[in-house]
Design a protein around this motif. Sequence first.
Motif, PDB file in Angstrom:
ATOM      1  N   GLY A 176       0.848  -1.120   0.020  1.00 50.81           N
ATOM      2  CA  GLY A 176      -0.291   0.172  -0.103  1.00 50.81           C
ATOM      3  C   GLY A 176       0.911   1.333  -0.415  1.00 50.81           C
ATOM      4  O   GLY A 176       0.580   2.009  -0.019  1.00 50.81           O
ATOM      5  N   ILE A 177       2.082   0.605  -0.048  1.00 51.20           N
ATOM      6  CA  ILE A 177       3.162   2.210  -0.293  1.00 51.20           C
ATOM      7  C   ILE A 177       3.758   2.802  -1.208  1.00 51.20           C
ATOM      8  O   ILE A 177       3.872   2.242  -2.003  1.00 51.20           O
ATOM      9  CB  ILE A 177       4.356   2.120   0.602  1.00 51.20           C
ATOM     10  CG1 ILE A 177       5.165   3.663   0.526  1.00 51.20           C
ATOM     11  CG2 ILE A 177       5.249   1.712   0.367  1.00 51.20           C
ATOM     12  CD1 ILE A 177       5.681   3.425   2.435  1.00 51.20           C
ATOM     13  N   THR A 178       3.857   4.194  -1.568  1.00 47.70           N
ATOM     14  CA  THR A 178       4.335   4.197  -3.638  1.00 47.70           C
ATOM     15  C   THR A 178       5.631   4.780  -3.359  1.00 47.70           C
ATOM     16  O   THR A 178       6.291   5.021  -1.861  1.00 47.70           O
ATOM     17  CB  THR A 178       3.256   5.873  -3.317  1.00 47.70           C
ATOM     18  OG1 THR A 178       4.075   6.758  -2.896  1.00 47.70           O
ATOM     19  CG2 THR A 178       2.097   5.932  -4.045  1.00 47.70           C
ATOM     20  N   ILE A 179       6.236   4.364  -4.461  1.00 45.53           N
ATOM     21  CA  ILE A 179       7.372   4.110  -4.827  1.00 45.53           C
ATOM     22  C   ILE A 179       8.256   5.750  -3.777  1.00 45.53           C
ATOM     23  O   ILE A 179       9.628   5.911  -3.207  1.00 45.53           O
ATOM     24  CB  ILE A 179       8.267   3.621  -6.278  1.00 45.53           C
ATOM     25  CG1 ILE A 179       7.387   2.783  -6.475  1.00 45.53           C
ATOM     26  CG2 ILE A 179       8.958   3.858  -6.134  1.00 45.53           C
ATOM     27  CD1 ILE A 179       8.109   1.319  -6.232  1.00 45.53           C
ATOM     28  N   SER A 186      12.967   5.104   3.628  1.00 46.39           N
ATOM     29  CA  SER A 186      13.746   4.237   3.453  1.00 46.39           C
ATOM     30  C   SER A 186      15.369   5.071   4.210  1.00 46.39           C
ATOM     31  O   SER A 186      16.123   5.923   3.148  1.00 46.39           O
ATOM     32  CB  SER A 186      13.850   3.564   2.854  1.00 46.39           C
ATOM     33  OG  SER A 186      15.718   2.490   2.226  1.00 46.39           O
ATOM     34  N   PRO A 187      16.403   4.116   4.952  1.00 46.60           N
ATOM     35  CA  PRO A 187      17.572   5.074   5.253  1.00 46.60           C
ATOM     36  C   PRO A 187      18.426   4.411   4.165  1.00 46.60           C
ATOM     37  O   PRO A 187      19.357   4.705   4.099  1.00 46.60           O
ATOM     38  CB  PRO A 187      17.913   3.977   6.799  1.00 46.60           C
ATOM     39  CG  PRO A 187      16.469   2.714   6.495  1.00 46.60           C
ATOM     40  CD  PRO A 187      15.369   3.035   5.909  1.00 46.60           C
ATOM     41  N   VAL A 224      23.669  -1.981   0.655  1.00 51.55           N
ATOM     42  CA  VAL A 224      22.669  -1.254   0.937  1.00 51.55           C
ATOM     43  C   VAL A 224      21.808  -2.738   1.755  1.00 51.55           C
ATOM     44  O   VAL A 224      20.481  -2.225   1.658  1.00 51.55           O
ATOM     45  CB  VAL A 224      22.882   0.196   0.576  1.00 51.55           C
ATOM     46  CG1 VAL A 224      23.263   1.345   0.477  1.00 51.55           C
ATOM     47  CG2 VAL A 224      22.056  -0.159  -1.238  1.00 51.55           C
ATOM     48  N   SER A 225      22.044  -3.710   0.032  1.00 56.56           N
ATOM     49  CA  SER A 225      20.843  -4.776   0.236  1.00 56.56           C
ATOM     50  C   SER A 225      20.616  -5.287   1.575  1.00 56.56           C
ATOM     51  O   SER A 225      19.439  -5.071   2.040  1.00 56.56           O
ATOM     52  CB  SER A 225      21.678  -5.788  -0.834  1.00 56.56           C
ATOM     53  OG  SER A 225      21.874  -5.236  -2.155  1.00 56.56           O
ATOM     54  N   TYR A 231      15.054  -3.375   6.482  1.00 58.17           N
ATOM     55  CA  TYR A 231      14.009  -2.132   7.201  1.00 58.17           C
ATOM     56  C   TYR A 231      12.758  -2.612   6.196  1.00 58.17           C
ATOM     57  O   TYR A 231      11.966  -2.817   7.000  1.00 58.17           O
ATOM     58  CB  TYR A 231      14.819  -0.724   6.511  1.00 58.17           C
ATOM     59  CG  TYR A 231      13.395  -0.040   6.206  1.00 58.17           C
ATOM     60  CD1 TYR A 231      13.268   1.339   7.134  1.00 58.17           C
ATOM     61  CD2 TYR A 231      13.041   0.175   5.317  1.00 58.17           C
ATOM     62  CE1 TYR A 231      12.359   2.456   7.262  1.00 58.17           C
ATOM     63  CE2 TYR A 231      11.541   1.551   4.905  1.00 58.17           C
ATOM     64  CZ  TYR A 231      11.730   2.493   5.876  1.00 58.17           C
ATOM     65  OH  TYR A 231      10.457   2.816   5.884  1.00 58.17           O
ATOM     66  N   ILE A 232      12.504  -3.303   6.008  1.00 55.76           N
ATOM     67  CA  ILE A 232      10.918  -3.986   5.272  1.00 55.76           C
ATOM     68  C   ILE A 232      10.629  -5.076   5.732  1.00 55.76           C
ATOM     69  O   ILE A 232       9.976  -5.473   6.133  1.00 55.76           O
ATOM     70  CB  ILE A 232      10.990  -4.365   3.751  1.00 55.76           C
ATOM     71  CG1 ILE A 232      11.821  -5.175   3.379  1.00 55.76           C
ATOM     72  CG2 ILE A 232      11.392  -2.676   2.797  1.00 55.76           C
ATOM     73  CD1 ILE A 232      11.525  -5.240   1.297  1.00 55.76           C
TER      74      ILE A 232
END
Length: 462
Positions: A176-179, A186-187, A224-225, A231-232
């Motif tokens: 439900g979040i937009t890009i 996102s950090p 960063v991967s 984070y998600i």
Amino acid sequence: MFKPKGSANQGLNIIIVGCGKVGTTLVEQLVKEGHDITLIDQNRQKIQALTNTYDVMGIVGNGASYSVQMEAGIENTNLIIAVTESDELNLLCCTVARRVGNCAAIARVRTPDYSKEVGYLREKLGLAMIINPELEAAKEAARILYLPTALEINSFAHGQAELVKFRVPKNNLLDGITISDLGKKSPANTLICAIERDGKVHIPSGDFIIHEGDVISFVGSRKVSKPFLEYIGFKTHQVKDTMIIGGGKAAYYLAKQLLHMGVSVKIIEHDRARCEELSILLPKAIIIHGDGTNEDLLKEEGIEYVESFVPLTGIDEENILLTLYARQVSNAKVITKINRITFKDVISRLDLGSVVYPRYITSEAIIAYVRAKKDSMHSNIETLYHMFDYRAEAIEFLVDDESAVTNVPLMDLALKKNLLVCFINRNGNIIIPSGQDCIMVGDTVMVVTTHTGFNDIQDILQ
């Protein structure tokens, strides 16, 4: 000689020796990209089948023979690709071709003894490329086991950047979040570059809304991967142990890499002599002599508790059944190696975890080379991956000349639709670009697009 059905193209003249799985995949792709292909194989039926299906020439004979190469037109050929089952024959085909014609040569070489000497062989025999599908498949599997929540991980910029694919699970914060909102929150500095939903591939804009079940590919620098996936809400520790079924070349290459990463490895192989060989080659691995398709043996060896499971038998159907079984009895991360491409729709509907296709890996590396060779004016293709069953491409260009795309802010370039510039690699520094960033000479630039057949960085313009 079998005659082709159509007219001449404006592509390269290419000879392919060997009409097995990789040879067939190459024919399919290179014909699509407009090259003139001549096939050589000793099997008349295989030649007949391919010349009936595609607009190609076919010669029945030994590809390493001087007279057969002359008949195939080696003197006017730009490239010879030798992908027979025999490493020695492939190297000999290329050596003969390099002496007779003024062409580039690519050989498939799979034996571990030779793969240690790739640099030496390439230089001494004057080859453009030596490709080892089993080793490349093992590298891909090792990358996935390093980050097991990913479905697929492809590397760019000599390993500095990664393209990572995952599926959005139930009740995930992405649903439900937009890009653009994700980008703000996102950090980790990443870019979502492709989303598959209901069989359709989207190159998303900022207002695209992510839903549960979407398969997402994002790009970022290697470091960063993990933070992004954490984070998600994904677990990101590498697996502690793995069980491999089958002890062939791919199993050897994979076990070697995993042991190097500190992962414990158990291999189950039915051939006693091969077990003895493997125990000498891989002293730190546990080698079990037995039938890896036997349910009791798998349970006895701990399939229910293992963190990852990789069936590498030579038979696709066995690999698929073993994966489905592992899915039922354990929570292991599974990777399925598939050689043939028949029943693709059925396979894509099965829950097989991460799927690795060695023949695709081989053909992509070769097609990247062919496109780079096709007289690109201002750039060279460094890396090429097909995404979502060939419906999108990720291409990394080396920009070696000034052109219409250099020194202009990206927001001022008339870029094609369904295309994203994903990163700029400048002296090893991975930049996720904004509209103000410019492409400069010396950069490598990675784009993701649903268009196919790009040869030059300028192809990104309308």
